[in-house]
Design an enzyme around this catalytic site. Sequence first.
Site, PDB file in Angstrom:
ATOM      1  N   LYS A  32      37.597  70.470  60.817  1.00  0.00           N
ATOM      2  CA  LYS A  32      36.275  70.881  61.276  1.00  0.00           C
ATOM      3  C   LYS A  32      36.412  72.150  62.102  1.00  0.00           C
ATOM      4  CE  LYS A  32      34.074  69.027  64.925  1.00  0.00           C
ATOM      5  NZ  LYS A  32      33.504  70.160  65.661  1.00  0.00           N
ATOM      6  N   ASP A  59      30.935  72.956  61.496  1.00  0.00           N
ATOM      7  CA  ASP A  59      30.101  72.260  62.489  1.00  0.00           C
ATOM      8  C   ASP A  59      29.414  73.284  63.384  1.00  0.00           C
ATOM      9  OD1 ASP A  59      29.068  70.431  64.322  1.00  0.00           O
ATOM     10  OD2 ASP A  59      30.984  70.110  65.339  1.00  0.00           O
ATOM     11  N   LYS A  61      25.947  73.402  63.762  1.00  0.00           N
ATOM     12  CA  LYS A  61      24.734  72.768  64.334  1.00  0.00           C
ATOM     13  C   LYS A  61      23.560  73.734  64.428  1.00  0.00           C
ATOM     14  CE  LYS A  61      27.476  69.708  67.350  1.00  0.00           C
ATOM     15  NZ  LYS A  61      28.763  70.430  67.395  1.00  0.00           N
ATOM     16  N   LEU A  62      23.111  74.213  63.266  1.00  0.00           N
ATOM     17  CA  LEU A  62      22.011  75.179  63.285  1.00  0.00           C
ATOM     18  C   LEU A  62      20.727  74.535  63.817  1.00  0.00           C
ATOM     19  CD1 LEU A  62      24.120  76.657  61.612  1.00  0.00           C
ATOM     20  CD2 LEU A  62      22.303  77.455  60.120  1.00  0.00           C
ATOM     21  N   ASP A  64      16.935  76.398  64.628  1.00  0.00           N
ATOM     22  CA  ASP A  64      16.122  77.608  64.828  1.00  0.00           C
ATOM     23  C   ASP A  64      14.878  77.445  63.965  1.00  0.00           C
ATOM     24  OD1 ASP A  64      15.288  80.317  65.336  1.00  0.00           O
ATOM     25  OD2 ASP A  64      17.387  80.882  65.625  1.00  0.00           O
ATOM     26  N   ILE A  65      14.088  78.480  63.830  1.00  0.00           N
ATOM     27  CA  ILE A  65      12.898  78.361  62.985  1.00  0.00           C
ATOM     28  C   ILE A  65      13.349  78.235  61.527  1.00  0.00           C
ATOM     29  CG2 ILE A  65      11.410  79.600  64.612  1.00  0.00           C
ATOM     30  CD1 ILE A  65      11.601  82.038  62.702  1.00  0.00           C
ATOM     31  N   PRO A  66      12.511  77.582  60.682  1.00  0.00           N
ATOM     32  CA  PRO A  66      12.942  77.311  59.300  1.00  0.00           C
ATOM     33  C   PRO A  66      13.446  78.529  58.532  1.00  0.00           C
ATOM     34  CG  PRO A  66      10.968  76.050  59.809  1.00  0.00           C
ATOM     35  CD  PRO A  66      11.213  76.931  61.003  1.00  0.00           C
ATOM     36  N   ASN A  67      12.750  79.659  58.656  1.00  0.00           N
ATOM     37  CA  ASN A  67      13.145  80.839  57.885  1.00  0.00           C
ATOM     38  C   ASN A  67      14.542  81.325  58.272  1.00  0.00           C
ATOM     39  OD1 ASN A  67      12.547  83.060  56.033  1.00  0.00           O
ATOM     40  ND2 ASN A  67      12.456  84.325  57.881  1.00  0.00           N
ATOM     41  N   THR A  68      14.829  81.306  59.564  1.00  0.00           N
ATOM     42  CA  THR A  68      16.141  81.766  60.039  1.00  0.00           C
ATOM     43  C   THR A  68      17.245  80.820  59.578  1.00  0.00           C
ATOM     44  OG1 THR A  68      15.115  82.803  61.951  1.00  0.00           O
ATOM     45  CG2 THR A  68      17.458  82.296  62.142  1.00  0.00           C
ATOM     46  N   THR A 122      27.142  62.855  70.842  1.00  0.00           N
ATOM     47  CA  THR A 122      27.928  61.733  71.395  1.00  0.00           C
ATOM     48  C   THR A 122      28.276  61.947  72.880  1.00  0.00           C
ATOM     49  OG1 THR A 122      29.921  62.778  70.504  1.00  0.00           O
ATOM     50  CG2 THR A 122      28.937  60.998  69.213  1.00  0.00           C
ATOM     51  N   ARG A 184      38.464  58.121  69.903  1.00  0.00           N
ATOM     52  CA  ARG A 184      39.621  58.131  70.792  1.00  0.00           C
ATOM     53  C   ARG A 184      40.594  57.031  70.387  1.00  0.00           C
ATOM     54  NH1 ARG A 184      37.753  62.303  71.749  1.00  0.00           N
ATOM     55  NH2 ARG A 184      37.116  63.243  73.723  1.00  0.00           N
ATOM     56  N   ARG A 214      40.488  66.189  70.581  1.00  0.00           N
ATOM     57  CA  ARG A 214      41.511  66.117  71.629  1.00  0.00           C
ATOM     58  C   ARG A 214      42.473  64.951  71.502  1.00  0.00           C
ATOM     59  NH1 ARG A 214      36.994  67.309  76.067  1.00  0.00           N
ATOM     60  NH2 ARG A 214      35.795  66.341  74.387  1.00  0.00           N
TER      61      ARG A 214
END
Length: 238
Positions: A32, A59, A61-62, A64-68, A122, A184, A214
């Site tokens: 990832k 990863d 994690k977008l 923003d507005i739909p078009n962007t 999480t 973990r 980690r």
Amino acid sequence: MKQPIIIALDFDSITDTKKFLAGMGGQKLYVKVGMELFYKEGPGIADMLKSEGHHLFLDLKLHDIPNTVKKAMKVLASLNPDLLNVHAAGGRAMMEAALEGLEAGTPAGCSRPKLIGVTQLTSTPPDMLRRELLIEKSMEETVISYAKLVRDAGLDGVVCSVQESRTVKAACGPSFLTVTPGIRLPGDPAGDQARTATPELARRELADHVVSGRSITGKEDSLKAYTEMLKEWESVRI
Ligand SMILES: O=c1ccn([C@@H]2O[C@H](COP(=O)(O)O)[C@@H](O)[C@H]2O)c(=O)[nH]1
């Protein structure tokens, strides 16, 4: 074979990433890349990992507005990742736009990467919902509500904690993916994670993939930690 463990390559350079991978015994891994490494190294990091035969979860994690989001997804699709995500809090129109962008950007002859929605991070403890986010519902109700929205937008699954994985499957169907970070090995510190679990519990709670950083990358012997995680996962028969 399905690779259940996704290793979070939360390094700040390609040099450290290569050093880590060199210590993993030449295995083809599911890795990832998050904001830290992607912002530092750019799209080249995706090319490098894919050309070495690893599976790749971008990863980013977008949200923003739909078009962007649609246009950004179209660009990201050209990097040929296996999995991408958006924040479900961006809403249904944003998620549908993300999917459209992903479909438009998938190179000919390649299958569309999977797209999943982040429900609640999480690192979020249940009491933070009411205290900081003004959400009156429980963590489980909130995650399930987001998961249904993600499903209705046509996405492939969610990021949630192990604690909600089984309920998400019950609400959205067995083929709807649950990808669970906060993993973990027993005895390892949680750090900033609030909803943690072992790989064994994740498997029992029907997670499709666990994400761990980690607990693997922070160890002197990362290969040993990864092997322990796999062993724990495989010890559970479902
Ligand atoms: O809800 C979420 C969504 C993403 N993550 C990411 O997973 C790894 C976890 O790293 P650890 O070192 O195992 O805590 C990290 O890259 C996060 O950005 C998450 O933890 N929770």
